[in-house]
Design a protein around this motif. Structure first.
Motif, PDB file in Angstrom:
ATOM      1  N   THR A  34       2.206   1.581  -3.530  1.00 16.69           N
ATOM      2  CA  THR A  34       1.201   1.967  -4.517  1.00 16.69           C
ATOM      3  C   THR A  34       0.803   3.417  -4.371  1.00 16.69           C
ATOM      4  O   THR A  34       0.727   4.153  -5.345  1.00 16.69           O
ATOM      5  N   MET A  35       0.573   3.832  -3.144  1.00 14.63           N
ATOM      6  CA  MET A  35       0.048   5.181  -2.977  1.00 14.63           C
ATOM      7  C   MET A  35       1.109   6.246  -3.172  1.00 14.63           C
ATOM      8  O   MET A  35       0.848   7.292  -3.763  1.00 14.63           O
ATOM      9  N   ALA A  36       2.299   5.980  -2.686  1.00 16.21           N
ATOM     10  CA  ALA A  36       3.287   7.057  -2.672  1.00 16.21           C
ATOM     11  C   ALA A  36       4.265   6.969  -3.830  1.00 16.21           C
ATOM     12  O   ALA A  36       4.789   7.975  -4.265  1.00 16.21           O
ATOM     13  N   GLN A  60      -4.771   5.953 -10.855  1.00 18.60           N
ATOM     14  CA  GLN A  60      -4.134   6.027  -9.554  1.00 18.60           C
ATOM     15  C   GLN A  60      -5.159   5.845  -8.438  1.00 18.60           C
ATOM     16  O   GLN A  60      -4.887   5.181  -7.444  1.00 18.60           O
ATOM     17  N   TRP A  88      -5.038  13.935   0.054  1.00 16.32           N
ATOM     18  CA  TRP A  88      -3.832  13.816  -0.769  1.00 16.32           C
ATOM     19  C   TRP A  88      -3.905  14.707  -2.013  1.00 16.32           C
ATOM     20  O   TRP A  88      -2.922  14.850  -2.726  1.00 16.32           O
ATOM     21  N   MET A 110      -5.794   2.222  -8.155  1.00 12.04           N
ATOM     22  CA  MET A 110      -4.687   1.498  -7.530  1.00 12.04           C
ATOM     23  C   MET A 110      -4.652   1.762  -6.026  1.00 12.04           C
ATOM     24  O   MET A 110      -4.361   0.866  -5.242  1.00 12.04           O
ATOM     25  N   ASN A 111      -4.932   3.018  -5.633  1.00  8.71           N
ATOM     26  CA  ASN A 111      -4.907   3.338  -4.209  1.00  8.71           C
ATOM     27  C   ASN A 111      -5.900   2.489  -3.433  1.00  8.71           C
ATOM     28  O   ASN A 111      -5.679   2.160  -2.272  1.00  8.71           O
ATOM     29  N   GLN A 158       0.824  -1.198   0.000  1.00  7.12           N
ATOM     30  CA  GLN A 158       0.000   0.000   0.000  1.00  7.12           C
ATOM     31  C   GLN A 158       0.867   1.260   0.000  1.00  7.12           C
ATOM     32  O   GLN A 158       0.578   2.214  -0.706  1.00  7.12           O
ATOM     33  N   TRP A 184      -5.764  -2.514  -3.050  1.00 11.85           N
ATOM     34  CA  TRP A 184      -5.287  -3.514  -2.086  1.00 11.85           C
ATOM     35  C   TRP A 184      -5.908  -3.343  -0.704  1.00 11.85           C
ATOM     36  O   TRP A 184      -5.496  -3.978   0.249  1.00 11.85           O
ATOM     37  N   LEU A 185      -6.878  -2.440  -0.594  1.00 14.55           N
ATOM     38  CA  LEU A 185      -7.506  -2.240   0.712  1.00 14.55           C
ATOM     39  C   LEU A 185      -8.662  -3.219   0.884  1.00 14.55           C
ATOM     40  O   LEU A 185      -9.439  -3.435  -0.040  1.00 14.55           O
TER      41      LEU A 185
END
Lengths: 364, 478
Positions: free
Chosen positions: A235-237, B56, B76, B59-60, A232, B63-64
């Motif tokens: 992916t996010m950063a 994006q 963000w 993708m964010n 995570q 995986w949650l």
């Protein structure tokens, strides 16, 4: 802006560090991340470099001709499968080689990913080597890209830089103080090539040099606090290309440790003494600059010594690493260049300043 | 790359344009979409068609395990990116990829598990195509063979469109393609004659080859709806093709009945190759495998000189260094060709040649952009184009000058303008006439007036008001 981007990933694979961590889990996270990069766009390119003790290896390049094609099956996308199998087998092979060298065949190694025990691997990990290789690779891509687009006969167009090239460093090692100068040189090459360097410290303490690298190239630096959430974090950063970061921001450092290492003992210094001729940095006043052989007057030395903070006043010889003060948490540069000592009359000035690197590092 | 094309790309980057397929997907029912999302290859392909920010966001969230509160992610977002971010969320919601928004941020669970499966591999969906057993006797066509096959098929279609109505007799594409071209309005027939290229068809030719392909496929999808084909199967087969590997053979055994029926159509468009019409294996061509990439990866034009350029002189003479019949035919649409050499076509843009093009049904907008599109058309055929004077380096003003001239010629054609409306006449007195006329002028609907004859002409939309005004007046007065 929807343009293809290039990503070079450098993985720090120091076996001695990975013994404490879950390598197979990390590899599977890494592969999912790599796949996500390729998934985003058909034209995205990818290169993976591994930094092993005293050795850096290119593990995968999406431009390499495919040699051993994994048998295709109906349930996976062929490019993903190719990346996964290539990266995983090469990492395993390299780690086995290291283990074999060091253990003289003493350990039985299965085909699983195994880490040899700590004691056997002592050489520092070749992170700089991998970084340099990645930069050379991007440089090559840029040249090839320009050659491909230059045949339109229109010479007025400036050479097109590769769109959004990035380097991502996944590090587990602490700062290697001896590699300060090569790291800084790499940073400046990266700036010139317009490469963004991102870094993720997966375990251990903050990495000062990587912080500086990401700051100077406009990249993102994160310290993964939780191993299980690594994917995570990545992916996010670290997945979004620079164009997307204009919309969805990524974490950057608000506090950067700008300290440099001294040239004499390779210690990270809070207060450095800079040669006025070649800008080399020393942790204590020296009578003769070891780089350019400039001699400094004894009076200057005395004055400098007397003005040092009392804690550090006794100049010790090769200082132990423990002596390094804790990282200062100021965004302000903490390497305070002292008023330069006037070179002694007729100080040997034949040698030119060593490189711009030192000047930059201090001038921050 | 020439300046006009560069300019266009910059414009594109400012306003994120959606892929042509997404609006089509957005109007599909949630049920159909969630059936589509069951296939990992479809999810991967749709993911690729999304804009960068949308990708994006996906993708964010991918995986949650649990849903995210919208404020977590919007923290963000940069202030400048806020509107783009909001638009992206709306698009994703319309595609039913986002679930439950704006209460929560979470992916549609089907989409999530399929995309995860696509990224990590595994599963038993078989959505990436079942490879055929290697047959030693009949080796598959190699990549070059596939490329030339695809190109031949594709250029046949384009060439047919271009040279329709010019008296030439190019190879006719298959009836299925012809039907699709007519059905989509790219070509039309007049009184049972041979099909002629329409205005829309001309616009189509100016697009990048990648956009052309999607344009045709969209028409195909619309047609599939009418033919009672299962749209989900059609779409997932297209997406499956786009994730296949070039130069490999795949088996038809695991395809559904609909998908087997599609093989024939797609063969005609050059998307896939089969040795025999009823062969049990097929190979996707480059046209198919690059469906979800944004750049035109069409194999470059036929012939040895896949590159060439155009010299455009200020006296409107055109020298085109090309030997591609398709490019020549496109030029022939608005250039009167004078000489033809093995690698060079010389012609000039004249008033007559432009009028001929205008008479072919090319609309005003297309005509005004014609000068630039001349360059663009050829670039889409992978020919680096350079507008330049014969004796000094290129300046964009030449292209502009030409563009203005073309626009002037176009205006010549449009000397008469027609507008529907009503003629108001036979007013009893001059005062009556002026009173009504003033009212009509206030409404801004007067197109023509003649006070001697006491009549004026008002546009269609003003009629109801004027009529009731007159009625009220005559009613009140009388």
């Amino acid at each position: 802006m929807d343009r293809p981007s290039h990503l070079s990933v450098i993985v720090d694979l120091d076996p001695s560090r990975w013994t404490a961590l879950n390598l197979p889990q990390f590899i599977s996270n890494l592969l999912a991340f790599l796949n996500a990069h390729i998934a985003a766009k058909h034209e995205n390119t990818l290169a993976v470099f591994g930094a092993f003790p005293a050795k850096s290896v290119m593990l995968y390049s999406s431009l390499d001709p495919v040699t051993d094609v994994p048998p295709s099956d109906a349930n996976s996308y062929p490019p993903f499968k190719l990346v996964d199998s290539t990266v995983a087998t090469r990492i395993t092979r390299e780690l086995e080689l290291i283990a074999d060298d060091d253990l003289e065949g003493w350990w039985f190694l299965s085909s699983q990913l195994v880490c040899p025990p700590i004691s056997v691997v002592s050489a520092p990990v070749a992170l700089v080597g991998a970084l340099t290789k990645a930069l050379c690779y991007i440089n090559r891509l840029t040249i090839e890209n320009n050659a491909a687009t230059a045949n339109s006969g229109d010479q007025s167009l400036e050479p097109v830089a590769l769109p959004d090239p990035r380097i991502l460093i996944l590090s587990v090692s602490p700062d290697l103080t001896s590699s300060y100068i090569p790291v800084m040189n790499s940073i400046f090459s990266a700036q010139k090539l317009k490469v963004t360097i991102d870094a993720c410290q997966i375990s251990g303490s903050e990495n000062v040099f990587l912080q500086q690298a990401t700051h100077l190239t406009g990249g993102s630096y994160i310290c993964a606090e939780r191993q299980d959430a690594l994917l995570q974090y990545l992916t996010m950063a670290l997945l979004p290309p620079p164009s997307v970061r204009k919309t969805i921001a990524v974490p950057t450092q608000d506090k950067i440790d700008f300290r440099a290492t001294c040239f004499c003992h390779k210690n990270i210094v809070d207060i450095g003494f800079v040669c006025s001729v070649c800008l080399s940095i020393f942790c204590q006043p020296v009578p003769v600059c070891s780089t350019c052989r400039t001699k400094f007057p004894i009076k200057t030395l005395q004055r400098l010594n007397s003005s040092r903070p009392p804690l550090l006043s006794s100049p010790s010889s090769a200082s132990a690493p423990g002596r390094t003060p804790p990282p200062s948490s100021s965004a302000r540069p903490s390497t305070t260049p002292r008023p330069p000592a006037t070179p002694s009359t007729g100080g040997d000035q034949r040698q030119l300043p060593r490189s711009a690197v030192n000047g930059h590092a201090v001038g921050q | 790359m020439p300046a006009p094309v560069r300019k266009e790309e910059e414009q594109k980057s400012d306003t994120p344009t959606h892929h042509a397929l997404l609006p089509f997907l957005q109007v599909q029912s949630a049920n159909a979409l969630s059936r589509l999302y069951q296939s990992p290859s479809s999810c991967l392909s749709i993911f690729r068609l999304l804009a960068p920010v949308e990708r994006q966001i996906v993708m964010n969230l991918l995986w949650l395990e649990s849903a995210m509160t919208p404020s977590t992610l919007s923290a963000w977002v940069t202030p400048e990116g806020q509107s783009l971010y909001d638009e992206s969320l709306v698009t994703l919601t319309k595609l039913h990829i986002l679930h439950n928004y704006p209460a929560k941020l979470a992916l549609n669970s089907t989409f999530k598990s399929s995309l995860r499966q696509a990224l990590t591999g595994g599963g038993t969906s078989g959505s990436f195509g079942v490879p055929a057993e290697r047959d030693e006797k009949r080796l598959p066509l190699d990549v070059e063979g596939l490329d030339s096959y695809a190109l031949e098929r594709w250029e046949t279609i384009l060439h047919f469109m271009v040279s329709s109505g010019t008296g030439q007799n190019p190879t006719r594409p298959s009836p299925g393609v012809l039907y699709l071209l007519q059905r989509s309005g790219l070509m039309g027939t007049h009184h049972g004659s041979l099909p002629q290229i329409t205005s829309a068809g001309f616009q189509f030719l100016l697009h990048q080859s990648h956009a052309q392909l999607w344009n045709l496929l969209l028409q195909y999808l619309h047609m599939a709806e009418e033919r009672q084909m299962d749209l989900v199967e059609v779409l997932s087969f297209l997406f499956m093709l786009s994730t296949m590997e070039l130069g490999k053979e795949y088996s038809t055994e695991h395809l559904s009945q609909t998908q087997k029926a599609m093989l024939e159509d797609l063969r005609d468009y050059g998307l896939l190759w089969q040795r025999r019409p009823n062969s049990r294996r097929f190979s996707p061509t480059r046209l198919a495998t690059t469906l979800t990439s944004s750049s035109p990866d069409l194999p470059s034009s036929t012939g040895a000189s896949s590159s060439g350029f155009i010299v455009l002189e200020t006296n409107y003479r055109v020298y085109a260094y090309t030997d591609n019949p398709l490019q020549t035919a496109i030029l022939n649409l608005f250039v009167s060709l004078k000489y033809r050499f093995p690698n060079l076509v010389v012609g000039s843009i004249t008033r007559d040649s432009v009028k001929k093009a205008l008479n072919n049904g090319i609309s005003a907008d297309q005509a005004s952009g014609m000068a630039l599109s001349l360059g663009r058309t050829l670039t889409t055929r992978a020919v680096p184009v350079d507008h330049q004077l014969s004796d000094h380096p290129c300046s964009p003003t030449d292209a502009e000058e030409l563009q203005d001239q073309v626009r002037l010629w176009e205006l010549e054609k449009n000397r008469m303008k027609s507008q529907e409306g009503f003629l108001y006449t036979a007013f009893a007195s001059q005062a009556d006439y002026e009173f009504v006329l003033n009212y009509a002028k206030q409404l801004d609907v007067v197109l023509w007036e003649n006070s001697q004859k006491r009549c004026f002409f008002g546009s269609l939309e003003g009629h109801a008001n004027i009529r009731s005004f007159i009625e009220r007046r005559s009613g009140g007065g009388g």
